[in-house]
Motif scaffolding. Sequence first.
Motif, PDB file in Angstrom:
ATOM      1  N   UNK A 140       1.587  16.523   3.348  1.00 44.16           N
ATOM      2  CA  UNK A 140       2.587  17.477   3.826  1.00 44.16           C
ATOM      3  C   UNK A 140       3.448  16.882   4.947  1.00 44.16           C
ATOM      4  N   UNK A 141       3.763  15.596   4.801  1.00 44.90           N
ATOM      5  CA  UNK A 141       4.666  14.934   5.738  1.00 44.90           C
ATOM      6  C   UNK A 141       5.741  14.202   4.939  1.00 44.90           C
ATOM      7  N   UNK A 142       6.461  13.288   5.582  1.00 44.78           N
ATOM      8  CA  UNK A 142       7.585  12.636   4.904  1.00 44.78           C
ATOM      9  C   UNK A 142       7.187  11.382   4.126  1.00 44.78           C
ATOM     10  N   UNK A 143       5.881  11.112   4.063  1.00 41.35           N
ATOM     11  CA  UNK A 143       5.421   9.922   3.350  1.00 41.35           C
ATOM     12  C   UNK A 143       5.090  10.286   1.904  1.00 41.35           C
ATOM     13  N   UNK A 144       6.078  10.186   1.046  1.00 42.88           N
ATOM     14  CA  UNK A 144       5.859  10.470  -0.372  1.00 42.88           C
ATOM     15  C   UNK A 144       6.968   9.811  -1.180  1.00 42.88           C
ATOM     16  N   UNK A 145       6.641   9.474  -2.413  1.00 48.23           N
ATOM     17  CA  UNK A 145       7.635   9.034  -3.381  1.00 48.23           C
ATOM     18  C   UNK A 145       8.394   7.777  -3.002  1.00 48.23           C
ATOM     19  N   UNK A 146       9.667   7.774  -3.375  1.00 48.85           N
ATOM     20  CA  UNK A 146      10.537   6.621  -3.161  1.00 48.85           C
ATOM     21  C   UNK A 146      11.948   7.109  -2.871  1.00 48.85           C
ATOM     22  N   UNK A 147      12.694   6.312  -2.150  1.00 50.77           N
ATOM     23  CA  UNK A 147      14.074   6.677  -1.823  1.00 50.77           C
ATOM     24  C   UNK A 147      14.975   6.464  -3.034  1.00 50.77           C
ATOM     25  N   UNK A 148      16.160   7.041  -2.949  1.00 50.96           N
ATOM     26  CA  UNK A 148      17.121   6.885  -4.045  1.00 50.96           C
ATOM     27  C   UNK A 148      17.449   5.418  -4.265  1.00 50.96           C
ATOM     28  N   UNK A 149      17.630   4.667  -3.189  1.00 53.10           N
ATOM     29  CA  UNK A 149      17.959   3.241  -3.308  1.00 53.10           C
ATOM     30  C   UNK A 149      16.853   2.472  -4.013  1.00 53.10           C
ATOM     31  N   UNK A 150      15.600   2.841  -3.753  1.00 50.20           N
ATOM     32  CA  UNK A 150      14.473   2.172  -4.404  1.00 50.20           C
ATOM     33  C   UNK A 150      14.521   2.385  -5.918  1.00 50.20           C
ATOM     34  N   UNK A 151      14.868   3.598  -6.333  1.00 49.80           N
ATOM     35  CA  UNK A 151      14.989   3.872  -7.762  1.00 49.80           C
ATOM     36  C   UNK A 151      16.150   3.084  -8.379  1.00 49.80           C
ATOM     37  N   UNK A 152      17.266   3.044  -7.682  1.00 46.74           N
ATOM     38  CA  UNK A 152      18.421   2.290  -8.184  1.00 46.74           C
ATOM     39  C   UNK A 152      18.047   0.826  -8.372  1.00 46.74           C
ATOM     40  N   UNK A 153      17.337   0.277  -7.398  1.00 51.22           N
ATOM     41  CA  UNK A 153      16.931  -1.127  -7.479  1.00 51.22           C
ATOM     42  C   UNK A 153      15.953  -1.357  -8.627  1.00 51.22           C
ATOM     43  N   UNK A 154      15.035  -0.416  -8.828  1.00 57.48           N
ATOM     44  CA  UNK A 154      14.054  -0.566  -9.904  1.00 57.48           C
ATOM     45  C   UNK A 154      14.733  -0.600 -11.268  1.00 57.48           C
ATOM     46  N   UNK A 155      15.719   0.260 -11.470  1.00 57.98           N
ATOM     47  CA  UNK A 155      16.367   0.411 -12.771  1.00 57.98           C
ATOM     48  C   UNK A 155      17.508  -0.576 -13.010  1.00 57.98           C
ATOM     49  N   UNK A 156      17.829  -1.397 -12.030  1.00 55.96           N
ATOM     50  CA  UNK A 156      18.999  -2.272 -12.133  1.00 55.96           C
ATOM     51  C   UNK A 156      18.951  -3.120 -13.404  1.00 55.96           C
ATOM     52  N   UNK A 157      20.057  -3.090 -14.154  1.00 56.51           N
ATOM     53  CA  UNK A 157      20.147  -3.853 -15.387  1.00 56.51           C
ATOM     54  C   UNK A 157      19.655  -3.102 -16.610  1.00 56.51           C
TER      55      UNK A 157
END
Length: 354
Positions: free
Chosen positions: A275-292
């Motif tokens: 129940x704090x801010x430590x969860x998931x991934x940022x939008x930039x992290x997703x963009x980097x993962x999907x690149x290409x």
Amino acid sequence: MLKSLTPFRQLARLYGSVLSATAALNRQQDTLTQLQQVVLQSRVEARGANSDATMLSAQIADRLADIAKRLNTVAAPLHIEGNRNIGHTWQDSAQLLASLRSELARTMPDNIALQGWNSYAQCDEDGIIRACLERIKGRTEMSGTFIEIGCGNGLENNTHQLLLDGYRGGWLDGNPRNIAFIAEQLGSLKSDHLLVTEAFVAKETVRPLVAQFREHLGTADIDFFSFDLDGNDLHLMPLALQEIAPKIICVEYNGKFPPPTNLAMAYVGDHQWAEDDYYGATLQAWVNLFQGKYTLVSCNLSGVNAFFVRDDLVESFKIYPVDQLYQPCRYWLVGNNGHRASMKWLKQKLAPLQ
């Protein structure tokens, strides 16, 4: 069980509970006034009664007074982010969404988020999903299929509307109570149009679970893939994509951190949100993962879900910079589209197809 929900769904459900409680209390102001009158009357009558009755009446009056005080405290205006009243109605949310869309139309007139609306999604995802699917129909053969990992109890997710529109798909959730509810409401967890599975998704299980849906649907060319887990999403997505090649992907991102902040929580197999801010991934992290492979085309206006389109289909969309497409978390936009959601339309839709 709250721990089985994703961070945003927990916050959204908590927020929705507060909205419902506040609205109910606002509707009960007359009852509160009547209660206070009963307290006064009880005290008056207690003065003229015998000693035993006096003591009992006084105790009742004090208890009623305590209840009235608590109700009055809870019914006081509640606020989030300074002066924003979270006791607003769904009409207030609609006005906020309209204001955001007006600004979006000015800065990104071809952003697919402008076509958002909701029937069973949390905010505006139903409209965004439909608009995305419409955009790619002219460029590829559609399979009419979806998979949603993290479907909840079926009353609030990204693909309930797709089933009503005739799509076939798979639902998965790790909460046994959610799956039991779906089974009770629909009468079955398996039909040609919908396969429902209860499972906890981890590195060891994600591929066979996704493969199960692929085999049931008879294709790896899934039209829409919604992936919303417990925070390990970024680590599990590449494994899931070894089994399917979805045209459109929707993922939850941590909206606290705007681009270019690139963060993803470390993988923990039995992770439970604190129940704090430590969860998931940022939008930039997703963009980097999907690149290409996949390109970001939009984020919904509550700042929770991001939509990616497979690169061979992305020409159907105008691509804006990531920092423009990013939307911050706006939990107060979690939708109330009027009447309480039910599974009755879906049960009616699926009944002839069982």
